[in-house]
Design a protein around this motif. Structure first.
Motif, short mmCIF file in Angstrom:
data_model
loop_
_atom_site.label_atom_id
_atom_site.label_comp_id
_atom_site.label_asym_id
_atom_site.label_seq_id
_atom_site.Cartn_x
_atom_site.Cartn_y
_atom_site.Cartn_z
N ASN A 1 -13.11 33.27 -25.29
CA ASN A 1 -14.41 33.53 -24.66
C ASN A 1 -14.67 32.71 -23.40
N SER A 2 -13.84 31.73 -23.12
CA SER A 2 -14.08 30.88 -21.94
C SER A 2 -12.75 30.58 -21.26
N ASP A 3 -12.86 30.20 -19.99
CA ASP A 3 -11.67 29.81 -19.25
C ASP A 3 -11.14 28.48 -19.77
N GLN A 4 -9.83 28.38 -19.83
CA GLN A 4 -9.20 27.16 -20.30
C GLN A 4 -8.11 26.74 -19.32
N PHE A 5 -8.08 25.41 -19.09
CA PHE A 5 -7.08 24.84 -18.17
C PHE A 5 -6.08 24.03 -18.99
N PHE A 6 -4.80 24.31 -18.75
CA PHE A 6 -3.74 23.60 -19.43
C PHE A 6 -2.95 22.78 -18.41
N PRO A 7 -2.86 21.48 -18.64
CA PRO A 7 -2.09 20.65 -17.71
C PRO A 7 -0.60 21.02 -17.74
N MET A 8 -0.03 21.18 -16.55
CA MET A 8 1.39 21.46 -16.43
C MET A 8 2.19 20.17 -16.21
N PHE A 9 1.72 19.36 -15.30
CA PHE A 9 2.34 18.04 -15.11
C PHE A 9 1.36 17.16 -14.34
N ASN A 10 1.60 15.88 -14.43
CA ASN A 10 0.74 14.89 -13.79
C ASN A 10 1.62 14.00 -12.90
N SER A 11 1.17 13.78 -11.68
CA SER A 11 1.93 12.97 -10.73
C SER A 11 1.10 11.76 -10.33
N ILE A 12 1.69 10.58 -10.51
CA ILE A 12 1.03 9.34 -10.12
C ILE A 12 1.89 8.66 -9.06
N ALA A 13 1.35 8.55 -7.88
CA ALA A 13 2.04 7.85 -6.78
C ALA A 13 1.35 6.51 -6.56
N ARG A 14 2.13 5.46 -6.61
CA ARG A 14 1.55 4.12 -6.49
C ARG A 14 2.45 3.26 -5.60
N ALA A 15 1.82 2.53 -4.73
CA ALA A 15 2.54 1.59 -3.86
C ALA A 15 1.73 0.30 -3.79
N LYS A 16 2.45 -0.82 -3.89
CA LYS A 16 1.76 -2.11 -3.89
C LYS A 16 2.62 -3.14 -3.16
N LEU A 17 1.98 -3.92 -2.30
CA LEU A 17 2.67 -4.98 -1.59
C LEU A 17 2.76 -6.22 -2.48
N SER A 18 3.90 -6.85 -2.46
CA SER A 18 4.07 -8.08 -3.22
C SER A 18 3.32 -9.23 -2.53
N GLU A 19 3.09 -10.30 -3.31
CA GLU A 19 2.39 -11.46 -2.75
C GLU A 19 3.18 -12.06 -1.59
N ALA A 20 4.50 -12.09 -1.71
CA ALA A 20 5.33 -12.65 -0.63
C ALA A 20 5.22 -11.80 0.63
N LYS A 21 5.19 -10.48 0.47
CA LYS A 21 5.08 -9.59 1.63
C LYS A 21 3.71 -9.69 2.27
N ILE A 22 2.69 -9.85 1.45
CA ILE A 22 1.33 -10.01 1.99
C ILE A 22 1.24 -11.28 2.82
N ASP A 23 1.80 -12.37 2.30
CA ASP A 23 1.78 -13.64 3.04
C ASP A 23 2.57 -13.53 4.34
N GLU A 24 3.68 -12.78 4.29
CA GLU A 24 4.50 -12.63 5.49
C GLU A 24 3.79 -11.81 6.57
N LEU A 25 3.13 -10.72 6.15
CA LEU A 25 2.53 -9.81 7.12
C LEU A 25 1.14 -10.26 7.57
N TYR A 26 0.35 -10.76 6.63
CA TYR A 26 -1.05 -11.01 6.93
C TYR A 26 -1.48 -12.47 6.73
N GLY A 27 -0.55 -13.33 6.28
CA GLY A 27 -0.92 -14.72 6.02
C GLY A 27 -1.57 -15.42 7.21
N PRO A 28 -0.89 -15.45 8.39
CA PRO A 28 -1.51 -16.13 9.55
C PRO A 28 -2.83 -15.50 9.97
#
Length: 229
Positions: free
Chosen positions: A106-133
């Motif tokens: 009697n109602s529309d139903q949505f079924f998940p096919m797949f889930n995509s998680i994209a994540r990127a994170k800078l390490s503490e060492a890289k942060i200090d190198e790029l933005y420390g000064p």
């Protein structure tokens, strides 16, 4: 992806050209794909309540609700530089089963096919190198007004103390010369010679401070004794 992209055409009129006619929290991809495909955030986050109710996750007898921290798009932004240190995008692809009286749906139903998680994170060492000064410079600039205020306050206090000492020194110096003048004046001796001759006045041991201008007028008076006939 901005939440406005998932709104229907009622909440966001710009989505009318994308056939977002009915559902909130779902991006209609059916027209370009020729297939009833809808894109949403993880676990149908921000979708209409009836859609979320149609797809419940039950674990150990408890209904697990969509977690915002896990399923939302996240950007970790450093407040001083505005640099993005971490980014996460969660996209879920869903298949739509429309309501159908023939199979008692009697109602529309949505079924998940797949889930995509994209994540990127800078390490503490890289942060200090790029933005420390840069971060150090920005933090120093934040404290610079307070440092300037402290320096100004200390300078003002030292200036006032110097003024007090100078004034005190001048007062002591003036008092010293005044006392010296009184002492020297007390040592002045006035000797009157015999009344038979000339009356002379002798000033001895007269030492006056050089900062005072002193004028001494000496008047010689000749007195003659009147002989009575």
């Amino acid at each position: 992806i901005n939440n406005n992209t998932y709104y229907n055409k009622t909440l966001n009129p710009q989505n009318e050209i994308y056939y977002h006619d009915k559902y909130n929290g779902l991006m209609n991809m059916s027209s370009p794909l020729k297939f009833p495909i809808y894109i949403s955030k993880g676990r149908l986050l921000y979708a209409d309540q009836e859609i979320q109710d149609s797809l419940k996750v039950v674990r150990e007898g408890k209904v697990i609700l969509p977690d915002v921290e896990t399923n939302e798009d996240i950007f970790d932004i450093e407040p001083l530089t505005g640099a993005v240190f971490m980014a996460q995008q969660n996209v879920q692809v869903n298949f739509l089963l429309a309501a159908d009286d023939l199979i008692a749906r009697n109602s529309d139903q949505f079924f998940p096919m797949f889930n995509s998680i994209a994540r990127a994170k800078l390490s503490e060492a890289k942060i200090d190198e790029l933005y420390g000064p840069l971060i150090k410079i920005i933090k120093f600039r934040q404290f610079l007004p307070w440092i300037s205020l402290v320096i100004f306050s200390v300078s003002l206090i030292l200036f006032i103390i110097c003024l007090i000492f100078v004034r005190k020194y001048k007062q002591n110096k003036s008092h010293f010369y005044s006392t010296r003048l009184e002492e020297d004046t007390a040592h002045m001796k006035v000797d009157f010679l015999s009344t038979s001759g000339q009356q002379s006045v002798s000033y001895t041991h007269l030492t006056l401070p050089t900062i005072y201008s002193v004028q001494i007028s000496v008047v010689a008076v000749s007195l003659k004794k009147k002989h009575c006939a």
